[in-house]
Scaffold this active site. Structure first.
Site, short mmCIF file in Angstrom:
data_model
loop_
_atom_site.label_atom_id
_atom_site.label_comp_id
_atom_site.label_asym_id
_atom_site.label_seq_id
_atom_site.Cartn_x
_atom_site.Cartn_y
_atom_site.Cartn_z
N LYS A 1 -28.96 37.11 36.03
CA LYS A 1 -28.23 36.10 36.59
C LYS A 1 -28.08 35.72 38.18
CE LYS A 1 -26.52 34.52 32.67
NZ LYS A 1 -25.28 35.00 31.96
N ARG B 1 -27.56 41.71 26.27
CA ARG B 1 -28.48 40.58 25.87
C ARG B 1 -29.27 40.52 27.09
NH1 ARG B 1 -28.93 35.05 27.13
NH2 ARG B 1 -29.77 33.92 25.45
#
Length: 337
Positions: free
Chosen positions: A279, A314
């Site tokens: 991210k 994840r």
């Protein structure tokens, strides 16, 4: 206003008398941080928790899609899209995607998460027919290549239906089954396990000045409300995983506030998944302009999450993460596990 209970999770062999096991997993705790919208946080012994709250925190989580949660689980990201933020569409060819999934299995992944619609900031909605054309050959190829859990990352009932027919085991929805009103009844009717994620806004608009009264408690309340609503339509709580949605309608400061107190989400009574891999905030803090350059920071966040007892991660970088988890567990336990 009600209190929120965050277990102060500990890992390792120096477990004192009176410590209780967190959710049937590898962590334990003796104290709990009590959070409230009306007062400052305070710490109390776990023994002083209301019995229902203590039972929710300590009850072993039921297996989902054949996976138990007595050890950390890794979900490998397989984006069958031409515009993924992390890999630039490297897996948009079905054969390439299947080969990548097989490699992830060889590296020790527990579940493969196949997606046909990008949910990066600014992404537009993809028609269901396009999404189906992207994901079905990949899921069919993965299922034909061998055993292993497969999830479908979608917001749409038609896509979920096609994915399950192709061999998917779980529905992972970034909209927490609010985008398509047909998706929750579909999952309930099939008895499908689901992962519900928090997001403020949709991918096209979610990073336009997101705001919260208290990001931690707001996200928690949203997930608690969604779990209750999904139970009401026939999805059993034992078939639900929760994801706080790092990076989905959240600033860097919001993400860090969630990461610092992740263990609060165990009070939902379901397994918790964290999807922070590659991210933007990882690049901002640690460097790495491109997603592929953020593996070290992604693994650091993943291991920090394990210190909170988070059951599933994840990730994009499966082999590196699996290796890191193995060494983390051995180092914390003082023995090979």
């Amino acid at each position: 206003m009600s209190d929120y209970h965050r277990p102060l999770v500990q890992i390792g062999p120096a477990r004192p008398d009176g410590a209780v096991t967190l959710a049937g997993g590898w962590g334990w705790f003796t104290h709990v941080e009590v959070l409230s919208r009306a007062s400052a946080p305070r710490v109390i012994p776990a023994a002083k928790l209301p019995q229902v709250a203590l039972e929710t925190l300590t009850a072993p989580r039921a297996p989902v899609a054949g996976l138990s949660f007595d050890r950390p689980r890794v979900m490998g990201i397989l984006n069958a899209t031409p515009d993924s933020f992390s890999d630039g569409g490297r897996h948009s060819d079905p054969q390439v995607a299947v080969a990548a999934g097989v490699a992830m299995r060889s590296a020790g992944v527990d579940m493969l998460d196949v997606g046909g619609e990008s949910t990066r900031p600014g992404a537009e909605t993809v028609p269901a027919a396009v999404e189906i054309a992207r994901i079905v050959p990949v899921i069919e190829g993965l299922r034909a290549s061998g055993a292993g859990a497969i999830s479908i990352d979608t917001r749409k009932a038609a896509v979920a239906d096609a994915a399950v027919a192709a061999g998917a085991d779980l529905v992972n929805d970034v909209a927490a089954l609010t985008f398509d009103p047909a998706l929750a009844p579909f999952c309930a009717a099939r008895g499908l396990p689901i992962c519900v994620m928090h997001a403020q806004g949709d991918p096209a608009t979610m990073q336009r000045d997101p705001r919260y009264d208290d990001v931690l408690l707001d996200v928690y309340d949203y997930l608690a409300e969604r779990i209750t609503a999904l139970e009401a339509v026939g999805i059993e709580r034992s078939n639900i995983i929760a994801d706080p949605g790092i990076g989905f309608g959240k600033t860097l400061e919001h993400n860090l506030a969630l990461l610092a107190r992740l263990s609060l989400f165990h009070s939902l009574g379901v397994p918790v998944l964290l999807g922070a891999s590659r991210k933007r905030f990882i690049g901002t803090i640690g460097g790495g302009d491109a997603g592929k350059d953020r593996a070290p920071g992604s693994i650091a966040v993943a291991l920090a999450a394990l210190n909170h007892g988070i059951q599933s991660l994840r990730v994009h970088d499966v082999a590196q993460t699996v290796q890191a988890i193995a060494l983390y567990r051995a180092a914390m336990a003082g023995k090979q596990i």
